[in-house]
Design a protein around this motif. Structure first.
Motif, short mmCIF file in Angstrom:
data_model
loop_
_atom_site.label_atom_id
_atom_site.label_comp_id
_atom_site.label_asym_id
_atom_site.label_seq_id
_atom_site.Cartn_x
_atom_site.Cartn_y
_atom_site.Cartn_z
N ARG A 150 32.41 31.53 38.76
CA ARG A 150 31.84 32.33 37.66
C ARG A 150 30.78 33.30 38.16
O ARG A 150 30.52 34.33 37.54
CB ARG A 150 31.27 31.42 36.57
N ALA A 151 30.13 32.93 39.27
CA ALA A 151 29.11 33.81 39.87
C ALA A 151 29.75 34.82 40.83
O ALA A 151 29.04 35.52 41.56
CB ALA A 151 28.07 32.98 40.61
N LYS A 152 31.10 34.88 40.84
CA LYS A 152 31.86 35.81 41.70
C LYS A 152 31.64 35.51 43.19
O LYS A 152 31.75 36.41 44.03
CB LYS A 152 31.48 37.27 41.40
N GLN A 153 31.36 34.25 43.50
CA GLN A 153 31.23 33.83 44.91
C GLN A 153 32.53 33.12 45.29
O GLN A 153 32.68 31.93 45.10
CB GLN A 153 30.02 32.90 45.09
N LEU A 201 42.08 33.13 38.32
CA LEU A 201 42.85 34.28 37.87
C LEU A 201 42.02 35.18 36.95
O LEU A 201 42.03 36.41 37.08
CB LEU A 201 44.12 33.82 37.14
N ASP A 202 41.29 34.57 36.04
CA ASP A 202 40.46 35.35 35.09
C ASP A 202 39.33 36.09 35.80
O ASP A 202 39.07 37.26 35.52
CB ASP A 202 39.87 34.43 34.02
N GLY A 217 41.73 39.33 36.47
CA GLY A 217 41.70 39.87 35.11
C GLY A 217 43.07 40.38 34.70
O GLY A 217 44.05 39.64 34.70
N ASP A 218 43.16 41.68 34.40
CA ASP A 218 44.43 42.29 33.95
C ASP A 218 45.37 42.65 35.09
O ASP A 218 46.47 43.14 34.85
CB ASP A 218 44.15 43.53 33.10
N GLU A 219 44.95 42.45 36.34
CA GLU A 219 45.77 42.87 37.48
C GLU A 219 46.71 41.77 37.98
O GLU A 219 47.37 41.93 39.00
CB GLU A 219 44.86 43.29 38.65
#
Length: 339
Positions: free
Chosen positions: A10-13, A36-37, A41-43
């Motif tokens: 969630r912290a993009k780590q 995945l989220d 995301g949408d990719e």
């Protein structure tokens, strides 16, 4: 610890490699969905792929992992059922080039997140590939949550679904819905709809909205028997029959509950705490806590007698021509009579 991995995601780590193993499928599914989220995301239509190692060699997944993402910065590759990390024999022999995997792990592609989902209780720690993977990957063992972890998970899920749940309600959700995370997630979705965005769920609301699990109904049935409330015990039993539960299954669960009470009573007398007892008996701490509350109401002789009566009723069910439902009713009425 999977919750620590969730926090980092969630912290993009992100780690270039993840290893998720264990027997809790919901946590695997949720970790994969979170990646995945947060990463794609949408990719995901362009930069996500999944491979089953019972059908496909590992080198195919690795070739994909080494291919640049399409119109994006990152891609995700899921590797399902990596049986080569265990001592299990494959049903249909797929030859995996494990030296290729070991080479990849020395220098993972910086634009790919490679995730291994190993739905096994244990990995073979003697294997070189297992050691190398555990050294490189962000690793979590996904097993049944402890009592405290389960409560944290329920509160965290409620927050992410947009509502607040009071501590007493958390206890009720854990107790009524059991420890199956798929079932718990469905019940929390129901609470979220009722509460609405920013709403709050208290103990009374949780008890009203969540149906009791079979296990919880059996505990309630046992509790009514202990209190000599025969009419209430029979009412619970008739409700279970209306729900198409088989009398023989109800009897077996009742027997299991009384055996558990007997074992808890014996272990507590020997100085074991509830967490230790849960570990020794391999049952959830919540079950131990609830059964321990009943243990003090029986003598050893009473419990042994009840278990004997249950065994006799079970024998009659399986060998005699008596009505199965009537046998359980007679058992409940007999136990409900004062000694």
């Amino acid at each position: 610890m999977v919750m620590e991995i969730w926090k980092q995601i969630r912290a993009k780590q992100f780690s270039p490699v993840y290893l998720l193993y264990g027997t809790e499928p919901f946590l695997m599914k949720e970790t994969g969905q979170l990646l995945l989220d947060q990463v794609l995301g949408d990719e995901r239509d362009f930069n996500f792929s999944t491979y089953d190692m019972e059908e496909t060699p590992i080198e195919v997944a690795l070739e994909d992992a080494e291919t640049f993402p399409f119109m994006g910065d990152k891609k995700i590759v899921f590797v399902q059922n990596p049986v080569f990390l265990t001592s299990e024999k494959q049903k249909e022999k797929i030859v995996h080039n494990l030296s290729r995997l070991e080479s990849y792990l020395k220098e993972p592609a910086p634009y790919t997140i490679l995730v291994f989902f190993a739905p096994y209780e244990k990995l073979d720690e003697r294997k070189k590939v297992t050691k190398e993977l555990k050294r490189v990957a962000a690793t979590a063992e996904l097993k049944k949550l402890s009592d405290q972890e389960l409560k944290q998970w329920i509160a965290g899920q409620a927050k992410r679904k947009g509502f607040t749940i009071e501590p007493e309600a958390v206890e009720i959700v854990a107790g009524l819905a059991g420890t199956n995370l798929f079932m718990l997630s469905n019940e929390l979705d129901k609470l979220a709809l009722y509460a609405g965005p920013g709403g709050r769920i208290d103990a009374e609301t949780a008890e009203m909205l969540i149906p009791k699990s079979l296990e919880q109904n059996i505990f309630s049935l046992t509790d009514k028997v202990v209190q000599r409330k025969t009419a209430d015990a029979l009412r619970i039993y008739y409700d279970l029959i209306k729900q198409n539960e088989e009398p023989i299954k109800i009897l077996a669960l009742l027997a299991g509950q009384f055996r558990l009470i007997y074992q808890i009573k014996d272990l507590a007398r020997k100085g074991y705490g509830q967490q230790q007892i849960a570990g020794l008996l391999k049952v959830h701490p919540y079950r131990v806590k609830m059964a321990a509350g009943l243990a003090g109401r029986f003598s050893d002789e009473e419990l042994a007698g009840m278990i004997g009566q249950l065994a006799e009723a079970d024998y009659q069910m399986k060998t005699g021509g008596a009505d199965k439902s009537l046998l359980v009713e007679m058992f409940l009425m007999k136990l409900g009579k004062p000694s």
